[in-house]
Write a protein that holds these residues in place. Structure first.
Motif, mmCIF file in Angstrom:
data_model
loop_
_atom_site.group_PDB
_atom_site.id
_atom_site.type_symbol
_atom_site.label_atom_id
_atom_site.label_comp_id
_atom_site.label_asym_id
_atom_site.label_seq_id
_atom_site.Cartn_x
_atom_site.Cartn_y
_atom_site.Cartn_z
ATOM 1 N N LYS B 31 0.824 -1.204 0.000
ATOM 2 C CA LYS B 31 0.000 0.000 0.000
ATOM 3 C C LYS B 31 0.863 1.262 0.000
ATOM 4 O O LYS B 31 1.925 1.291 0.613
ATOM 5 N N ASP B 49 -8.442 18.067 -2.298
ATOM 6 C CA ASP B 49 -8.297 18.011 -3.759
ATOM 7 C C ASP B 49 -7.020 17.277 -4.160
ATOM 8 O O ASP B 49 -7.016 16.486 -5.102
ATOM 9 N N TYR B 51 -5.475 15.063 -2.382
ATOM 10 C CA TYR B 51 -5.716 13.654 -2.038
ATOM 11 C C TYR B 51 -6.539 12.968 -3.139
ATOM 12 O O TYR B 51 -6.200 11.868 -3.590
ATOM 13 N N VAL B 55 -5.470 9.603 -5.354
ATOM 14 C CA VAL B 55 -6.145 8.293 -5.382
ATOM 15 C C VAL B 55 -6.817 8.023 -6.737
ATOM 16 O O VAL B 55 -6.957 6.867 -7.135
ATOM 17 N N GLU B 56 -7.192 9.074 -7.436
ATOM 18 C CA GLU B 56 -7.787 8.862 -8.759
ATOM 19 C C GLU B 56 -6.754 8.373 -9.771
ATOM 20 O O GLU B 56 -7.111 7.754 -10.772
ATOM 21 N N ASN B 57 -5.501 8.657 -9.531
ATOM 22 C CA ASN B 57 -4.474 8.352 -10.534
ATOM 23 C C ASN B 57 -3.474 7.282 -10.112
ATOM 24 O O ASN B 57 -2.711 6.794 -10.954
ATOM 25 N N LEU B 58 -3.472 6.938 -8.845
ATOM 26 C CA LEU B 58 -2.499 5.983 -8.338
ATOM 27 C C LEU B 58 -2.857 4.574 -8.814
ATOM 28 O O LEU B 58 -4.010 4.161 -8.720
ATOM 29 N N GLN B 60 -1.908 1.899 -7.452
ATOM 30 C CA GLN B 60 -1.651 0.998 -6.326
ATOM 31 C C GLN B 60 -2.702 1.271 -5.260
ATOM 32 O O GLN B 60 -3.347 2.317 -5.272
ATOM 33 N N GLN B 61 -2.824 0.347 -4.342
ATOM 34 C CA GLN B 61 -3.717 0.595 -3.218
ATOM 35 C C GLN B 61 -3.114 1.687 -2.338
ATOM 36 O O GLN B 61 -1.898 1.851 -2.297
ATOM 37 N N SER B 62 -3.989 2.399 -1.667
ATOM 38 C CA SER B 62 -3.456 3.442 -0.783
ATOM 39 C C SER B 62 -4.171 3.416 0.551
ATOM 40 O O SER B 62 -5.269 2.877 0.689
ATOM 41 N N ILE B 63 -3.508 3.975 1.516
ATOM 42 C CA ILE B 63 -4.106 4.119 2.851
ATOM 43 C C ILE B 63 -3.643 5.464 3.380
ATOM 44 O O ILE B 63 -2.504 5.869 3.137
ATOM 45 N N SER B 64 -4.547 6.186 4.018
ATOM 46 C CA SER B 64 -4.135 7.534 4.427
ATOM 47 C C SER B 64 -4.086 7.670 5.941
ATOM 48 O O SER B 64 -4.799 6.974 6.671
#
Lengths: 690, 317
Positions: B31, B49, B51, B55-58, B60-64
């Motif tokens: 992640k 914005d 953020y 996430v719209e372009n990554l 990979q999975q993400s976690i904030s």
């Protein structure tokens, strides 16, 4: 596949006294962001949460959603009252607003054009926004643009004394969910829910606002029936008694937008709308009105339609009604009417349904050096398609709809128009805007209305404008076609009312953190439609009156400190009825509005506001004593959570419970004027998912 | 009392992190951690914005993780270790600082930096400062007579940006005149001289978003007045300056800034080796212009080669 998960550490927000190095760094970072954006309003514009405002060379005020929220306003009229040169007086009928621009005051107030998203909501019947208005909630409003002075060269009919354009929020502005609830005095409950999101390239916004209130009840000592009782030795009057002002409102709006296309639809539903002071200033504690106002529009707007061409096409629809929910008593039980005693009271239930179709095409061409040309045209079809009436004037309550005895015939009005406007930057620092609009009506003929605005950027911080404009006000159907009412007969020979205005406006930012505005105006209003005696004892509409006026407005916005902003304005007007040479009356000669936005703490704001209405003469032939001045003070305290998602608001309007009054109709000659609401206390909670 | 709350905060962070790690151990591998500061409105929307753009372009999975002033680097360190993080995007100086204090082999990029200065941390930094080349490009489009651009800067904050601008100015045929100042008093003297320039038609002044050099009470009003009188073009890296009368500025498209960060992380191992540790400016920009000032300078805003204008000041005229 992506997964996103937030872990929010709320931390120790309560320990506000703690100032450590990290906090200083954070403050510095916020200051750096301020360096980048300038101020918090600009952040909202830059991030799309607030829309920039279209430019209009006119004396205009723009009030944004942020400012509306800061002032603790719940209704459009509260916001409009803060605009210099505009005083919201009240009609005895349901406390309907009378938007009094610069001394132009009439009982039904058709001299003001109200637009919602640029589309007129003025009615055919008497030319106002609705006889069953019931207010306009503010939670779905993005901004309110108010133009003082004439705007017929762009907007056509009724952009006469002023134009009020209410722009509703877009999906992009809502960008998530906004919700809230409010409770207040007079058994008032309000709730709202707004949602805006994007789905597969389409922006959706849904807005719902609901209100229920018993309304303020103010004591009336003497009404029209009191005078009649004195003359005829009867005792029918309900006075002393209280006005009635309860209502249930529902406002729903939908906004769907994809690239160049936008579809909007809405409903403003008013139920159990009580009468106020009564239809003819005779107290009526029984009657109730209803109204449904349906609107829809389909708009295509392409700013880059072709090289140098910005194009907009719009089709819109408005269906509006003024209906009777419970029998309306023109006079109370026991009253004498047409030499006859009415033991059950005199009942009159007029109802009107109307619809408006409008289509327009507007193009903006910027291909000529130093010129921006706006051309357009359109067609409006409006009709009163249903008229109903029941009354007991004959002794029995009978339905006289679709008979020759009804008060107004069903009819239609067709209007076609073209306009052209050029913005010409003819010299450095000088811009001339000149425009003209031609309107042709099937029932009263055609009219040309020009305007010109010369704008001079005199120095880097001072702009001076010189403006001239002509406007017309179309006769309402009541003035044109009323029948069977001996005190208000229509006249199909009527011409439109005309207005001619000269203005000069100065805007200076000479002093740092201060904006100063000064407007000076002179107007001439002629062909004023009034109901006058036709010699047979009846009153009929005629183009009779003429009024001239002059005045000034002074505006000040001053950032006193980082935590203190002062907004203040002063308006002065002097208007004269040309037939008598006397003051035109009813409108305040002086009006002062001031408020302070005081940031007590990053999460706490306090806003005291004062509105001072000064020196209102009676109109000619009204021999009653002058109206008393009044000063109302409001206080709003707001607390926001750190992230701004939650907000708690406490407020009080008319803090000192001052008895403030607006004038009642001179022709009734009653001693009472119309009392405004006393102290109103409220609390509300807001949620914003952004 | 303060310490008690502090411990409670840290404890709750650890418990949350632990619960989360236990709840989804199978999905936590690989992640991207997005670490953001807790900021108040209206600044929050800027980070929201960015953020969203990430996430719209990554790919990979993400976690904030949202941090505030109570959170220590060691806590963040533990969270990163427990969550099986493969890369880190830190937003803003507070997040950057919390990450820079930890020892990690993971790819790190810090975005939404303001006055980013080089440090020892081997992380990529992207500042919200606009790419100078974009400013010069718009300047040349608006007025091709400009051959000199003067900029006053605080070397402690913007030496990295000026170094970059020097290189970019050359390709636009612009002679970049740089003046160092560390306070308003110094900068006021320099601006006084600059605004008395003998060839105002070929000079433009570039204002940085730096209140230590251009304050809103004295220096900015002076620049606005004098530049109006002498018809000298002034452009800026601050939207606020344009609102007050500066001709134009470029400012970050926050969503695109997020996209830029996402692309850096997605392609981290394919990026060319870095020769220095200076931050990068933001390349995806929006444009604001003051039409009143443009009219005074006799500029044509309808030029077809001028980029789209996103905000026009004054908002009402």
């Amino acid at each position: 596949m992506k997964s996103n998960l937030h872990i929010v550490l709320l931390g120790l927000i309560l320990s506000v006294s703690l100032v450590n190095a990290d906090e200083l760094e954070q403050n510095e970072f916020e200051e750096d962001l301020l360096d980048l954006y300038g101020d918090e309003v600009t952040i909202s514009i830059a991030t799309g949460t607030e829309q920039p405002i279209s430019q209009a060379p006119a004396v205009a005020s723009v009030i944004t959603a942020r400012e509306i929220a800061a002032m603790g306003a719940h209704d459009l009229d509260e916001v409009l009252e803060t605009v210099p040169g505009l005083h919201v007086a009240r009609s005895t009928l349901g406390y309907n607003p009378i938007y009094t621009f610069r001394g132009v005051y009439t009982a039904t107030n058709p001299q003001v054009l109200m637009l919602v998203n640029g589309i007129s909501i003025n009615n055919l019947f008497v030319g106002d926004r609705s006889q069953v208005w019931g207010g306009f909630p503010v939670e779905s409003i993005s901004r309110i643009e108010v133009i003082r002075g004439p705007g017929s060269a762009l907007y056509g009919a009724d952009a006469f004394a002023g134009v009020i354009n209410v722009v509703t929020k877009s999906a992009q502005e809502i960008n998530g969910t906004e919700a809230g609830a409010r409770i207040g005095s007079f058994n008032t409950q309000e709730a709202w829910f707004l949602h805006g999101s994007k789905f597969k390239g389409v922006d959706f916004a849904f807005m719902l606002e609901a209100k229920s209130s018993s309304g303020h009840r103010e004591k009336i000592v003497s009404d029209v029936q009191t005078l009649s009782d004195q003359a005829l030795s009867t005792s029918a009057s309900l006075a002393p008694a209280a006005t009635t002002n309860g209502r249930d409102n529902l406002d729903v709006r939908l906004d769907i937008e994809k690239q160049y296309w936008q579809f909007r639809a809405g409903l403003q539903r008013r139920r159990n709308a009580e009468i106020g002071f009564g239809v003819g200033s005779a107290l009526d504690t029984h009657g109730e009105y209803e109204s449904d106002r349906w609107n829809a529009d389909l708009t295509y707007h392409n700013p880059e339609f072709a090289t140098d061409w910005d194009m907009q096409a719009q089709l819109s629809f408005l269906n509006t009604s003024a209906e009777v929910g419970e029998d309306v008593f023109v006079l109370p039980p026991g009253a004498v009417f047409m030499d006859q005693v009415f033991p059950d009271g005199v009942i009159g239930n007029p109802e009107v349904w109307e619809r408006h179709w409008r289509m327009s095409l507007t193009a903006l061409y910027s291909g000529i050096d130093k010129h921006t040309v706006r051309i357009g045209g359109g067609y409006n079809h409006s009709e009163i398609y249903k008229v109903k009436e029941s009354n007991n004037f004959s002794g029995q309550l009978v339905d006289i709809s679709d008979t020759a005895s009804v008060f107004l015939p069903e009819d239609e009005r067709k209007n076609q128009f073209i306009f052209v406007q050029d913005i010409w930057k003819f010299a450095r620092d000088w811009t001339l805007t000149a425009g003209i609009r031609y309107d042709d009506y099937n029932d009263f003929g055609d009219t040309w209305n020009p305007r010109a605005a010369l704008v001079w950027s005199a120095t880097h911080d001072t702009t001076i404008k010189f403006l001239y404009g002509q406007a017309f006000r179309a006769p309402s159907f009541a003035e044109f076609r009323n029948q069977n009412n001996p005190v208000a007969l229509g006249n199909d020979e009527l011409k439109p009312e005309q207005m001619q205005t000269f203005e000069m406006a100065l805007d200076s930012r000479k002093f740092n953190d201060m904006r100063l505005g000064l407007n000076i105006f002179h107007y001439e209003w002629k062909n004023i439609i009034d109901f006058i005696s036709d010699g047979s004892g009846s009153l009929q509409a005629h183009n009779q009156g003429k009024q001239t006026g002059y005045g000034a407005e002074l505006e000040l916005d001053w950032q006193l400190t980082n935590a203190l902003v002062l907004h203040a304005n002063y308006a002065f007007q002097d208007s004269e009825d040309q037939a008598t040479g006397e003051d035109a009356g009813n409108a305040p000669h002086h009006q002062i509005h001031a408020s302070i936005d005081w940031q007590l703490h990053p999460q706490w704001t306090l806003r005291p506001a004062v509105n001072f209405i000064i020196d209102r003469d009676r109109p000619p032939a009204d021999n009653r004593d002058e109206l008393d001045d009044y000063m109302l003070i409001d206080l709003t305290l707001a607390s926001q959570s750190y992230s701004d998602q939650w907000e708690l608001k406490l407020g009080v309007k008319n803090l000192f419970d001052v008895r403030a009054e607006e004038p009642t109709d001179a022709s009734f000659n009653i001693s009472n004027d119309l009392p405004l609401a006393g102290r109103y206390v409220f609390t509300e909670i807001n949620f914003n998912s952004k | 009392m303060k310490h008690h709350f502090l411990q409670l905060g840290i404890l709750s962070l650890c418990v949350s992190a632990l619960l989360l790690a236990l709840a989804s151990p199978a999905h936590s591998q690989g992640k991207v951690a997005i670490i953001m500061p807790e900021v108040r409105a209206p600044y929050k929307v800027i980070f929201d914005d960015i953020y969203d753009g990430i996430v719209e372009n990554l790919n990979q999975q993400s976690i904030s993780l949202i941090i505030n002033k109570e959170v220590k680097s060691s806590t963040v360190d533990g969270w990163i270790a427990n969550m099986g993080i493969s890369a880190i995007i830190a937003l803003g100086p507070a997040a950057h600082k919390s990450v820079s204090k930890i020892t990690t082999e993971l790819p790190v990029v810090s975005g939404a930096m303001m006055t980013a200065t080089p440090d020892d941390q081997d992380s990529l930094k992207v500042a919200l400062s606009p790419e100078p080349a974009e400013l010069f490009d718009q300047l040349s489009t608006l007025n091709d007579n400009i051959s000199r651009v003067a900029v006053v800067y605080n070397p402690d904050r913007y030496q990295w940006l000026i170094n970059l601008a020097q290189k970019k100015a050359l390709s636009y045929g612009i002679d970049l005149l740089t003046y160092k100042a560390s306070n308003v008093k110094q900068s006021a003297k320099i601006y006084d001289q600059l605004l008395a320039d003998e060839k105002p038609q070929s000079l433009a002044i570039w204002l940085l978003q730096d209140r230590t050099i251009v304050d809103s009470k004295v220096v900015l009003p002076f620049i606005l007045e004098r530049s109006w009188q002498r018809s000298i073009m002034v452009f800026s890296s601050s939207l606020g300056h344009v609102k007050k009368g500066v001709l134009f500025c470029m400012y970050p498209d926050n969503r695109a800034h997020g996209k830029q960060l996402a692309q850096i992380i997605d392609n981290y191992y394919q990026l060319p080796a870095r020769v220095h540790k200076d931050p990068m400016p933001t390349t995806d920009l929006l444009m604001a212009i003051n039409s009143r000032t443009a009219a005074h300078l006799g500029l044509d805003l309808n030029k077809s080669d001028l980029r789209k204008i996103d905000v026009v000041f004054p908002l009402t005229n």
